[in-house]
Scaffold this motif. Structure first.
Motif, PDB file in Angstrom:
ATOM      1  N   ASP A 118       0.848  -1.187   0.000  1.00 41.51           N
ATOM      2  CA  ASP A 118       0.000   0.000   0.000  1.00 41.51           C
ATOM      3  C   ASP A 118       0.892   1.248   0.000  1.00 41.51           C
ATOM      4  O   ASP A 118       0.989   1.959   0.985  1.00 41.51           O
ATOM      5  CB  ASP A 118      -0.903  -0.030   1.240  1.00 41.51           C
TER       6      ASP A 118
ATOM      7  N   ASP B 174       2.308   4.973  -0.673  1.00 43.23           N
ATOM      8  CA  ASP B 174       1.785   6.319  -0.849  1.00 43.23           C
ATOM      9  C   ASP B 174       2.947   7.315  -0.903  1.00 43.23           C
ATOM     10  O   ASP B 174       4.102   6.913  -0.820  1.00 43.23           O
ATOM     11  CB  ASP B 174       0.755   6.691   0.227  1.00 43.23           C
ATOM     12  N   ARG B 175       2.614   8.593  -1.024  1.00 41.25           N
ATOM     13  CA  ARG B 175       3.659   9.615  -1.145  1.00 41.25           C
ATOM     14  C   ARG B 175       4.653   9.555   0.014  1.00 41.25           C
ATOM     15  O   ARG B 175       5.834   9.848  -0.154  1.00 41.25           O
ATOM     16  CB  ARG B 175       3.024  11.005  -1.151  1.00 41.25           C
TER      17      ARG B 175
ATOM     18  N   LEU C 145       6.186   8.240  -6.839  1.00 38.91           N
ATOM     19  CA  LEU C 145       5.210   7.162  -6.643  1.00 38.91           C
ATOM     20  C   LEU C 145       4.581   6.796  -7.989  1.00 38.91           C
ATOM     21  O   LEU C 145       4.444   5.617  -8.342  1.00 38.91           O
ATOM     22  CB  LEU C 145       4.133   7.623  -5.653  1.00 38.91           C
TER      23      LEU C 145
ATOM     24  N   GLU D 114      -5.562  10.105  -5.601  1.00 34.16           N
ATOM     25  CA  GLU D 114      -4.337  10.477  -4.869  1.00 34.16           C
ATOM     26  C   GLU D 114      -3.104  10.407  -5.769  1.00 34.16           C
ATOM     27  O   GLU D 114      -2.132  11.132  -5.555  1.00 34.16           O
ATOM     28  CB  GLU D 114      -4.158   9.630  -3.596  1.00 34.16           C
ATOM     29  N   ALA D 115      -3.147   9.560  -6.806  1.00 36.67           N
ATOM     30  CA  ALA D 115      -2.013   9.492  -7.743  1.00 36.67           C
ATOM     31  C   ALA D 115      -1.982  10.729  -8.642  1.00 36.67           C
ATOM     32  O   ALA D 115      -0.935  11.104  -9.148  1.00 36.67           O
ATOM     33  CB  ALA D 115      -2.105   8.236  -8.602  1.00 36.67           C
TER      34      ALA D 115
END
Lengths: 85, 377
Positions: free
Chosen positions: B54, B56-57, B72, B112-113
């Protein structure tokens, strides 16, 4: 001779340590310290630093060991030649 | 005489040992260069661990939120490229890798990407499809991932998105006088644009559509306006108003661009590879490195180049691996992989100093396909 054996032994220890640290670096994502120094934790930075030190230092030790043994072989060859003459 | 011969022997022993270390660290090179199934599978399995994680940034922490988001995103792109290249080389991997590709594309399309791009433009890239904003920093990279996904799986659930993204970029590129699109408002980087150039070639090969005229125009512009005449390398950044260079030619940008171009314009990709070989690559006792800045200029590097040590760039050295494989340059491949393995510290396909981005890059670059494999589709 003792120097050569000691160098070889230290090189072997460094190689073993290198393997151990590489595994630890993968498990802790120590790459963060290398790729983004600003955001890495102290643990990650420490592991990455020690890994690099051991890797580069270990490679240097291996090369030095090879150099020492090469010179020792030539010296032994000279001695053998002198005794033959 | 005796002392001199001992010193000479020590020197020879030292050099041979270093050469031996390079051979040891490059021992997987031939298997990877020849595309052996097990060697590629090991890389893919290592990538699976990151694809399933999982991420993330926060996993990147470059010190700038935008770069965290970019890294990412590029991690996901490189995963897609690696899975696609290996699936095309080994059809028995196709079903498994198509699923991984879909998973990675879902992550690339998630809100979020898209955040790093949205924060720069003040608008969401997908909402802007068909509009006047380029978003090539997000959509260019996405288009390449979507196009190669379609090459692996023509009925992928992402086909419709591929068509929408491609339509937008084709429309924007056709209208561009510079022949380049903006990554962020007021920022134009030739390398980012080559993701779209590569994607358009794959898109045409897969769908049978013909954007040949546009592709030729874009390639010609890149070659005549954005390549430094002295070194043959691409400028890193150009002026959005008149295309004048704002940064010098760079090794990392040129090598990465040449890899992306290998998907659509093999000749230009090869020409850039030759320019790199002519003035930027160095081989020392079996270890290969690439300069970031052409001699005699220098610098400390930035977020794109990674650390620059004695003029040699970490990113440029790594990116050359993909070019070497794409263009059948076995010796360069072996030498640069030896360097990447020595400093990266491979452990079962992952790397001690790789992290998600390093592992993903090496997965994609060590499995790069020759341009003919994309053209032939």
């Amino acid at each position: 001779m003792k120097t050569g054996i000691a160098l070889a032994a230290i090189s072997l220890v460094a190689l073993g340590l290198d393997r151990l640290l590489a595994g630890l670096a993968v498990d802790t994502n120590a790459a963060a310290a290398f790729l983004s120094p600003g955001g890495a934790s102290v643990d990650q930075a420490l592991i990455a630093g020690v890994f690099l030190l051991v890797r580069v230092g270990g490679a240097g030790l291996v090369a030095l060991t090879a150099a020492w043994w090469s010179a020792a072989l030539v010296r032994a060859a000279w001695r053998a030649a002198r005794m033959t003459i | 005489m005796r002392r001199a011969s001992s010193l000479l022997a020590a020197l020879i022993g030292f050099l041979l040992a270093v050469r031996g270390l390079a051979a040891w660290h490059g021992r997987d090179a031939d298997a990877l260069f020849d595309g052996e199934l097990e060697a590629q599978r090991e890389r893919a399995r290592a990538m699976d661990a990151w694809t399933g994680a999982d991420l993330d940034r926060g996993d990147f922490s470059t010190g700038a939120a935008r770069f965290d988001g970019e890294w990412l995103f590029v991690t996901r792109l490189m995963a897609v490229l690696g899975y696609a290249q290996t699936a095309l080389e080994h059809p028995e991997l196709r079903a498994e890798h198509a699923a991984r590709i879909d998973e990675s594309l879902d992550a690339m399309l998630a809100p979020e990407a898209r955040a790093f791009d949205r924060e720069a433009w003040g608008r969401d890239a997908l909402s802007d499809l068909g509009g006047v904003r380029d978003h090539v920093g997000y959509l260019g990279y996405l288009s390449l991932a979507l196009a190669v996904a379609r090459a692996v799986s023509p009925t992928s659930r992402h086909v419709e998105m591929e068509e929408r993204v491609m339509r937008h970029l084709v429309q924007r590129a056709s209208a561009s006088e510079l022949g380049l699109l903006e990554t962020y408002p007021g920022e134009v980087y030739p390398t980012d644009n080559t993701t779209f150039f590569g994607a358009l070639g794959v898109h045409d090969a897969v769908t049978g559509e013909d954007h040949g005229a546009l592709r030729r125009r874009l390639s010609r512009r890149l070659e005549t306006r954005y390549r430094d005449p002295r070194t043959g390398l691409l400028y890193q950044r150009v002026d959005p108003d008149d295309g004048a260079p704002l940064d010098g030619p760079r090794g990392s940008g040129t090598a990465l661009a040449a890899y992306f171009l290998s998907f659509s314009d093999g000749a230009l990709s090869l020409a850039l590879h030759r320019s790199l070989r002519a003035g930027m690559l160095t081989r020392t006792l079996g270890f290969g490195t690439a300069r970031e800045y052409p001699a005699p200029s220098g610098g400390w590097g930035d977020v794109d180049s990674g650390p620059v040590i004695l003029g040699q760039g970490v990113s440029a050295t790594g990116f050359v691996i993909g070019l070497a494989r794409a263009h059948g340059d076995r010796e360069t491949f072996r030498a640069h992989l030896a360097t990447a393995s020595f400093f990266g510290g491979p452990v079962d396909g992952r790397h001690a100093l790789g992290g998600p981005l390093g592992d993903a890059l090496l997965f994609a670059l060590t499995t790069a396909l020759p341009p003919s494999r994309w053209e032939a589709r």
